[in-house]
Design a protein around this motif. Sequence first.
Motif, PDB file in Angstrom:
ATOM      1  N   ILE A  96       0.808  -1.221   0.000  1.00  0.00           N
ATOM      2  CA  ILE A  96       0.000   0.000   0.000  1.00  0.00           C
ATOM      3  C   ILE A  96       0.843   1.274   0.000  1.00  0.00           C
ATOM      4  N   TYR A 125      -4.550  -3.393 -11.421  1.00  0.00           N
ATOM      5  CA  TYR A 125      -5.587  -3.932 -10.542  1.00  0.00           C
ATOM      6  C   TYR A 125      -6.950  -3.800 -11.208  1.00  0.00           C
ATOM      7  N   THR A 129     -11.145  -2.242  -7.376  1.00  0.00           N
ATOM      8  CA  THR A 129     -10.003  -2.052  -6.483  1.00  0.00           C
ATOM      9  C   THR A 129      -9.316  -0.730  -6.790  1.00  0.00           C
ATOM     10  N   PHE A 132     -11.234   1.940  -5.113  1.00  0.00           N
ATOM     11  CA  PHE A 132     -10.937   1.909  -3.683  1.00  0.00           C
ATOM     12  C   PHE A 132      -9.627   2.642  -3.401  1.00  0.00           C
ATOM     13  N   MET A 133      -8.594   2.354  -4.193  1.00  0.00           N
ATOM     14  CA  MET A 133      -7.293   2.992  -4.031  1.00  0.00           C
ATOM     15  C   MET A 133      -7.382   4.497  -4.281  1.00  0.00           C
ATOM     16  N   ASN A 157      -6.147   3.621   4.152  1.00  0.00           N
ATOM     17  CA  ASN A 157      -6.512   2.309   3.616  1.00  0.00           C
ATOM     18  C   ASN A 157      -6.776   1.306   4.723  1.00  0.00           C
ATOM     19  N   LEU A 161     -10.070  -0.832   5.152  1.00  0.00           N
ATOM     20  CA  LEU A 161      -9.984  -2.294   5.164  1.00  0.00           C
ATOM     21  C   LEU A 161     -10.496  -2.879   6.472  1.00  0.00           C
ATOM     22  N   THR A 197      -3.532  -6.093   5.649  1.00  0.00           N
ATOM     23  CA  THR A 197      -3.147  -4.807   5.075  1.00  0.00           C
ATOM     24  C   THR A 197      -1.929  -4.906   4.165  1.00  0.00           C
ATOM     25  N   ASN A 199      -2.313  -5.815   0.993  1.00  0.00           N
ATOM     26  CA  ASN A 199      -2.851  -5.397  -0.292  1.00  0.00           C
ATOM     27  C   ASN A 199      -4.324  -5.061  -0.083  1.00  0.00           C
ATOM     28  N   TRP A 200      -5.087  -4.996  -1.142  1.00  0.00           N
ATOM     29  CA  TRP A 200      -6.486  -4.556  -1.064  1.00  0.00           C
ATOM     30  C   TRP A 200      -7.479  -5.715  -1.229  1.00  0.00           C
ATOM     31  N   LEU A 203     -11.406  -6.054   0.152  1.00  0.00           N
ATOM     32  CA  LEU A 203     -12.597  -5.510  -0.501  1.00  0.00           C
ATOM     33  C   LEU A 203     -13.360  -6.605  -1.223  1.00  0.00           C
TER      34      LEU A 203
END
Length: 504
Positions: A96, A125, A129, A132-133, A157, A161, A197, A199-200, A203
């Motif tokens: 992240i 991605y 996603t 989200f980022m 983030n 998350l 945490t 990565n994402w 979600l």
Amino acid sequence: MCGMPSAESTRAGVQKPEPVLPTKEDAVAAAGSELIGGPLGRRALLGTSWWTPVRVIALVAIGVFALGLVQKAPCYNGAWFYGASSQYTHACYSDIPHLYQGRGFADGLVPYFDRLPGDMQYLEYPVLTGVFMEVASWLTPGSGTIQDQEQWYWMVNAGMLMVCAAVIAVCVTRTHARRPWDGLLVALAPAFALTATINWDLLAVALTAAAMLMWSRGRALAFGVLLGLATAAKLYPFLLLGPLLVLCWRAGRWREFGTALGGAVAAWVVVNGPVMLFAFEGWSKFYTFSQERGVDFGSFWLIMAQNSDDPLGTETVNTLATVLMLVCCAGVAALALMARRRPRFAQLAFLIVAVFILTNKVYSPQYVLWLVPLAALARPKWRDFLIWQACEVAYFLGIWLYLAYTTSGEAHKGLPTDGYHWVIGLHLLGTLYLCVMVVRDILRPDRDPVRRSGDDDPSGGVLDGAKDVFVLGRAAKPERQEAAARFDGPAVEWGRQGATGGSL
């Protein structure tokens, strides 16, 4: 073997079934409960306190998630920014903060539309996603040094998350109405906290868990929409449509499957369509990157490549991995159609995602998040769950020690290649072990903790208690169907009709 009632022959309406307490049927859960006072006594009053299972499990999930944030503290305070190998020796790496600048968010670039400097020309991605980022970048203060901004970006983030983690725990808790405490498997999973945490992925996992909850309530359209959104965030959720197709085929529930499929396709198109139309090159980067990516961490393909003088090319590995995946999918489908009793949806969902993980050319440590909620629904047995989690924690530590070894130069501090191969093998064996336990439950329903408690398929929605209309092999023989219908013992109520839960 104890007599197991069939979903078709069991009489309903004898009495409302009570919630299942793991401390009364699971020795490991009972032993673990000693830390908080021991199992509930027979005079305990259930459902009379504000502390319902959903609330307790949600708070536990948030607390354990927070411990995972504390575990990342050495990186937050410097290891992400000073020294390549220190973030590995402390096992606190995260994509992240690095991607805040590396993917153009620090410079205000629009994902998929604006070309990135460097080797990665576009964000790699899926679209949801990426959204989200991008939202997290909007909430990140633009003042201060780039290190300050990356720290803020990670914290923003992490907060988003954490909401996903709570949603996952609540959805798992409420999916099996009579088994709310199985949600603690998710809330207390150590690998969940350690990888949440990196990565994402949370979600997509949260949307998938919500989809499973909707299907368990008989809401096929909501299931499809949520699964389509999950697939727009990560590719793996679409795999659940395969088991659902086979189960609906066996039960003759084509209308519900069609509704779910239509909802999934529509939701995916709504999210992806505009980006496909106006920024196709950027949109397609995720798919081309996945195809062109070579053999990578965590897979048995890497063990083969690093022990071969002439490793297989990327295209060959892609082909072989696809063929192997399809063969395994055919095996899961055969199991679903030929089992003496129709498998539960959560069981097949776990198996199909596990097969994808086992055959894929890469296994990032956060991929364990995909399986944790499905494992809690498919095999809610603390011993087996913790054995698998121990293997995943070992892999989590192993990959960072291996990267520390490869980035520490002549010092070689960490785990050498041979040692890393052993922890890959441990991860593979742990996942295979849990798969074997699930397959055994399918073949021997009397071993299935969910069905031994008197349920048929509480996550199955319209499949719960439904009659079979199409089966294959030995299950199709009349004598086998009669044997499945015979049972000894009192009649119990199956499925979600009249079930009582500890949920809100």
